[in-house]
Design an enzyme around this catalytic site. Sequence first.
Site, PDB file in Angstrom:
ATOM      1  N   HIS A 258       0.875  -1.182   0.000  1.00 28.46           N
ATOM      2  CA  HIS A 258       0.000   0.000   0.000  1.00 28.46           C
ATOM      3  C   HIS A 258       0.908   1.227   0.000  1.00 28.46           C
ATOM      4  CE1 HIS A 258      -3.042  -2.812   2.041  1.00 28.46           C
ATOM      5  NE2 HIS A 258      -3.401  -2.646   0.781  1.00 28.46           N
TER       6      HIS A 258
ATOM      7  N   GLU B 149       1.742   3.600   3.141  1.00 25.52           N
ATOM      8  CA  GLU B 149       2.214   3.036   4.408  1.00 25.52           C
ATOM      9  C   GLU B 149       3.740   3.150   4.444  1.00 25.52           C
ATOM     10  OE1 GLU B 149       0.380  -0.808   4.552  1.00 25.52           O
ATOM     11  OE2 GLU B 149      -1.629   0.052   4.691  1.00 25.52           O
TER      12      GLU B 149
ATOM     13  N   HIS C 291       3.392  -3.494   6.915  1.00 30.19           N
ATOM     14  CA  HIS C 291       2.357  -2.497   6.643  1.00 30.19           C
ATOM     15  C   HIS C 291       2.201  -1.580   7.852  1.00 30.19           C
ATOM     16  CE1 HIS C 291       0.307  -4.524   3.093  1.00 30.19           C
ATOM     17  NE2 HIS C 291       1.138  -5.469   3.524  1.00 30.19           N
TER      18      HIS C 291
ATOM     19  N   GLU D 273       1.304  -5.348  10.876  1.00 31.04           N
ATOM     20  CA  GLU D 273       0.677  -4.026  10.983  1.00 31.04           C
ATOM     21  C   GLU D 273       1.372  -3.317  12.135  1.00 31.04           C
ATOM     22  OE1 GLU D 273      -1.439  -2.833   8.906  1.00 31.04           O
ATOM     23  OE2 GLU D 273      -2.273  -4.588   7.882  1.00 31.04           O
TER      24      GLU D 273
END
Length: 351
Positions: free
Chosen positions: A72, A75, A168, A231
């Site tokens: 992404h 990020e 991420h 994450e």
Amino acid sequence: MTSSAERGDGRLAMLNDFLAYTLAGTRPAANETQGTCAGGVRWSWLDDGVLLMEPARLTADTRSVLASAGVHGDETAPIELLSYLVRDIARDEAALTCRLLVILGNVDAMRDACRYRDDDLNRLFSGRHLQLPHSHEAPRAAALEQAATQFFATAPRQPGARWHIDMHTAIRASAFERFALLPHTGRLFSRAMFEWLGQAHISAVLLHTTKGNTYSHFTAQTCEAAACTLELGKVRPFGQNDLMRFVGADRALRHLLAGTNGSAQAELPRAFTVIDQITKRSEAFELLVAPDVANFTPFGKGIVLARDGDYRYVVQHDEERLVFPNATVKPGLRAGLMVIETTQDTLSKLV
């Protein structure tokens, strides 16, 4: 003898700041796509945002690690971490005892400071890009699949020989600031992976129960890698990240690449298993939670979390937690995952 990284031929700039080099759209000349840097590490530029680094000595048991970020494009913190990692390995300031493939994922979205242009790249793997041939992201998904397949093709198959760490940052806050997602392959989950996640200061692990179209699902299923999606915090623009908040993951990755143990006594993360998915069926979809609800927010039995025409999502367990709520996705895509805690059962079955 002067190493290739020390010559003023453009390769120094690439290794010193792989992120800036990639964002600028620079591509090396045909005779400058590979070389040897300090400590004897060999490197090869393979594609836009794709760099292979290998130690001077390879054996039949050498581990292969794919480290990716920027699937992404907005990020940014993990992208910066990987760029610093390349620099430190090139300067012999970080040890490398394994094969390393560094991938900056959605480079065009990184340049545009957006998540993606047409479609979420992390939903286009395992061949789903073939269903969206006109998507701007489809060719990149195909290229990243090929890069991973070729990288792991020569890697040994014994447990622990193939790793993929896909880093991420989350769109929203979370009850667990740093958490991981492990793809479903039908195989038992690895204790080595859980121990590494503990060393990376990961507090919670989300366990998928069905196959998906993320990059880590692809490498786990197709390449037989021990793969995880991390994450690690909140989305920020380039240059606005407090990288000290990511030091746990950075150190754990560097220990993995160096072949050292790191913090061997780290506490294992809590485990949460996916039990259902909230799917946006139409533009009439409503997600009945606060717009800023945190990941892993718990909800009690009987609460209605979403509706879409005749569809309702009602909490069935005494406690279910909502992860990745997003009402703005396209119809047909996931608008949230529902998980329950399974720590004791999960940890008892690690292999």
